[in-house]
Design a protein around this motif. Structure first.
Motif, PDB file in Angstrom:
ATOM      1  N   MET A 111      81.066 122.034  37.164  1.00  0.00           N
ATOM      2  CA  MET A 111      81.936 123.211  37.101  1.00  0.00           C
ATOM      3  C   MET A 111      81.318 124.309  37.945  1.00  0.00           C
ATOM      4  N   PRO A 112      82.137 125.163  38.550  1.00  0.00           N
ATOM      5  CA  PRO A 112      81.581 126.275  39.335  1.00  0.00           C
ATOM      6  C   PRO A 112      80.876 127.282  38.434  1.00  0.00           C
ATOM      7  N   GLY A 113      79.897 127.971  38.981  1.00  0.00           N
ATOM      8  CA  GLY A 113      79.149 128.952  38.188  1.00  0.00           C
ATOM      9  C   GLY A 113      78.131 128.251  37.318  1.00  0.00           C
ATOM     10  N   MET A 114      78.345 128.258  36.019  1.00  0.00           N
ATOM     11  CA  MET A 114      77.450 127.586  35.073  1.00  0.00           C
ATOM     12  C   MET A 114      77.989 126.184  34.799  1.00  0.00           C
ATOM     13  N   ASP A 115      77.244 125.160  35.201  1.00  0.00           N
ATOM     14  CA  ASP A 115      77.728 123.795  35.007  1.00  0.00           C
ATOM     15  C   ASP A 115      77.459 123.308  33.582  1.00  0.00           C
ATOM     16  N   GLY A 116      77.946 122.088  33.293  1.00  0.00           N
ATOM     17  CA  GLY A 116      77.822 121.549  31.952  1.00  0.00           C
ATOM     18  C   GLY A 116      76.395 121.325  31.507  1.00  0.00           C
ATOM     19  N   GLU A 154      73.749 123.136  32.269  1.00  0.00           N
ATOM     20  CA  GLU A 154      73.177 124.421  31.860  1.00  0.00           C
ATOM     21  C   GLU A 154      73.753 124.872  30.517  1.00  0.00           C
ATOM     22  N   VAL A 155      75.043 124.670  30.318  1.00  0.00           N
ATOM     23  CA  VAL A 155      75.646 125.017  29.022  1.00  0.00           C
ATOM     24  C   VAL A 155      74.957 124.234  27.907  1.00  0.00           C
ATOM     25  N   CYS A 156      74.752 122.942  28.158  1.00  0.00           N
ATOM     26  CA  CYS A 156      74.141 122.088  27.142  1.00  0.00           C
ATOM     27  C   CYS A 156      72.725 122.546  26.820  1.00  0.00           C
ATOM     28  N   ARG A 157      71.967 122.944  27.822  1.00  0.00           N
ATOM     29  CA  ARG A 157      70.602 123.426  27.580  1.00  0.00           C
ATOM     30  C   ARG A 157      70.588 124.627  26.652  1.00  0.00           C
ATOM     31  N   ARG A 158      71.640 125.433  26.701  1.00  0.00           N
ATOM     32  CA  ARG A 158      71.682 126.665  25.906  1.00  0.00           C
ATOM     33  C   ARG A 158      72.217 126.445  24.498  1.00  0.00           C
ATOM     34  N   ILE A 159      72.823 125.291  24.248  1.00  0.00           N
ATOM     35  CA  ILE A 159      73.436 125.052  22.934  1.00  0.00           C
ATOM     36  C   ILE A 159      72.949 123.739  22.351  1.00  0.00           C
ATOM     37  N   VAL A 197      85.573 121.887  27.521  1.00  0.00           N
ATOM     38  CA  VAL A 197      85.184 122.725  28.661  1.00  0.00           C
ATOM     39  C   VAL A 197      85.346 121.913  29.941  1.00  0.00           C
ATOM     40  N   ASP A 198      86.293 122.313  30.784  1.00  0.00           N
ATOM     41  CA  ASP A 198      86.547 121.587  32.032  1.00  0.00           C
ATOM     42  C   ASP A 198      87.356 122.501  32.947  1.00  0.00           C
ATOM     43  N   ASP A 199      87.127 122.397  34.252  1.00  0.00           N
ATOM     44  CA  ASP A 199      87.899 123.209  35.189  1.00  0.00           C
ATOM     45  C   ASP A 199      89.175 122.506  35.650  1.00  0.00           C
ATOM     46  N   ASP A 200      89.446 121.325  35.089  1.00  0.00           N
ATOM     47  CA  ASP A 200      90.666 120.587  35.383  1.00  0.00           C
ATOM     48  C   ASP A 200      91.710 120.940  34.315  1.00  0.00           C
ATOM     49  N   ARG A 201      92.665 121.815  34.653  1.00  0.00           N
ATOM     50  CA  ARG A 201      93.627 122.298  33.676  1.00  0.00           C
ATOM     51  C   ARG A 201      94.542 121.202  33.150  1.00  0.00           C
ATOM     52  N   GLU A 202      94.898 120.255  34.020  1.00  0.00           N
ATOM     53  CA  GLU A 202      95.768 119.167  33.579  1.00  0.00           C
ATOM     54  C   GLU A 202      95.061 118.278  32.554  1.00  0.00           C
ATOM     55  N   LEU A 203      93.771 118.033  32.783  1.00  0.00           N
ATOM     56  CA  LEU A 203      92.999 117.245  31.818  1.00  0.00           C
ATOM     57  C   LEU A 203      92.890 117.977  30.492  1.00  0.00           C
ATOM     58  N   ASN A 262      85.384 127.105  32.183  1.00  0.00           N
ATOM     59  CA  ASN A 262      84.097 127.173  32.884  1.00  0.00           C
ATOM     60  C   ASN A 262      82.989 127.419  31.861  1.00  0.00           C
ATOM     61  N   GLY A 263      81.735 127.335  32.331  1.00  0.00           N
ATOM     62  CA  GLY A 263      80.599 127.474  31.437  1.00  0.00           C
ATOM     63  C   GLY A 263      80.478 128.844  30.804  1.00  0.00           C
ATOM     64  N   ILE A 264      80.785 129.892  31.573  1.00  0.00           N
ATOM     65  CA  ILE A 264      80.687 131.262  31.049  1.00  0.00           C
ATOM     66  C   ILE A 264      81.654 131.447  29.884  1.00  0.00           C
ATOM     67  N   GLU A 265      82.883 130.988  30.079  1.00  0.00           N
ATOM     68  CA  GLU A 265      83.889 131.097  29.018  1.00  0.00           C
ATOM     69  C   GLU A 265      83.481 130.270  27.805  1.00  0.00           C
ATOM     70  N   ALA A 266      82.861 129.119  28.050  1.00  0.00           N
ATOM     71  CA  ALA A 266      82.403 128.278  26.941  1.00  0.00           C
ATOM     72  C   ALA A 266      81.372 128.998  26.091  1.00  0.00           C
ATOM     73  N   MET A 267      80.410 129.663  26.739  1.00  0.00           N
ATOM     74  CA  MET A 267      79.373 130.378  26.001  1.00  0.00           C
ATOM     75  C   MET A 267      79.969 131.493  25.145  1.00  0.00           C
TER      76      MET A 267
END
Length: 221
Positions: free
Chosen positions: A55-60, A62-67, A8-14, A34-39
């Protein structure tokens, strides 16, 4: 075993680089920008998640807290100690600073996955009076009440309880729960143990994790 990894990263090249590398390593790779797509992709039950913090919107974080039940490694350019502490306390398992070595990242991933496999093979339960630890399901109960623990909180309980009456300093504890080449972070361990004690105290006055002043902590039967 063919492990599934969610990146999960907003850097497409990475993401492109990581995808190519880990596909060659025989991982099944899933990508989210992004975080939404990850969820939305969590239902595929990845074995490990690489999470960008910013990341914009839901950052890493917040994603981690939910999973919390999944192994998560943060990838970030941030170097402040407070950011690292916050990430680990949110439920993350490791922290890798950008730019990073792909070989080192791969080694960290393997270390965490192997540790998870060892934990899943454990079938034992241990009883300490009114407290029960189920090492197979990674659950802790006091008087029948399940403690709501993060992964790192549980792993501290597991490590100390499997070595009762042995004293470990904060750096040693962090090394054991932090995975590959972990550097001791005393602030994280201190805060995690404070949280564990608070949760235990809701159901019992017994102090299962004792402080040995000047030396560290031990599991007190």
């Amino acid at each position: 075993m063919n492990y599934k990894i969610l990146m999960v990263d907003d850097d497409r090249e990475l993401l492109k680089m990581l995808n190519q590398y880990f596909t060659l390593k025989n991982y099944t790779v899933m990508i989210a920008e992004n975080g939404i797509e990850a969820m939305e992709k969590i239902s595929a039950n990845p074995d490990i998640i690489l999470l960008d913090v910013n990341m914009p919107g839901m950052d890493g974080i917040e994603v981690c807290r939910r999973i919390r039940d999944m192994v998560s490694i943060f990838l970030t350019a941030k170097v402040e100690e407070q950011d690292r502490v916050m990430g680990l306390l949110s439920g993350g398992d490791d922290y890798v600073l950008k730019p990073f070595s792909l070989k080192e990242l791969d080694a960290r991933i393997i270390a965490h996955l192997k540790r998870e496999e060892r934990l899943h093979r454990k079938k034992e339960q241990r009883f300490y009076g009114e407290l029960v630890i189920d090492y197979a399901s990674k659950c802790v109960h006091i008087k029948g009440n399940a403690l709501e623990l993060t992964k790192l909180e549980y792993e501290i309980i597991e490590f100390l309880s499997m070595n009762p009456e042995m004293v470990f300093d904060k750096e040693r504890i962090y090394e054991k729960i932090g995975g590959y080449d972990a550097e001791g972070d005393s602030r994280v361990v201190t805060e995690l143990i404070r949280r564990i004690r608070k949760k235990m105290k809701m159901y019992s006055e017994h102090e299962y994790i004792a402080t040995v002043w000047g030396r560290g902590y031990k599991w007190a039967k």
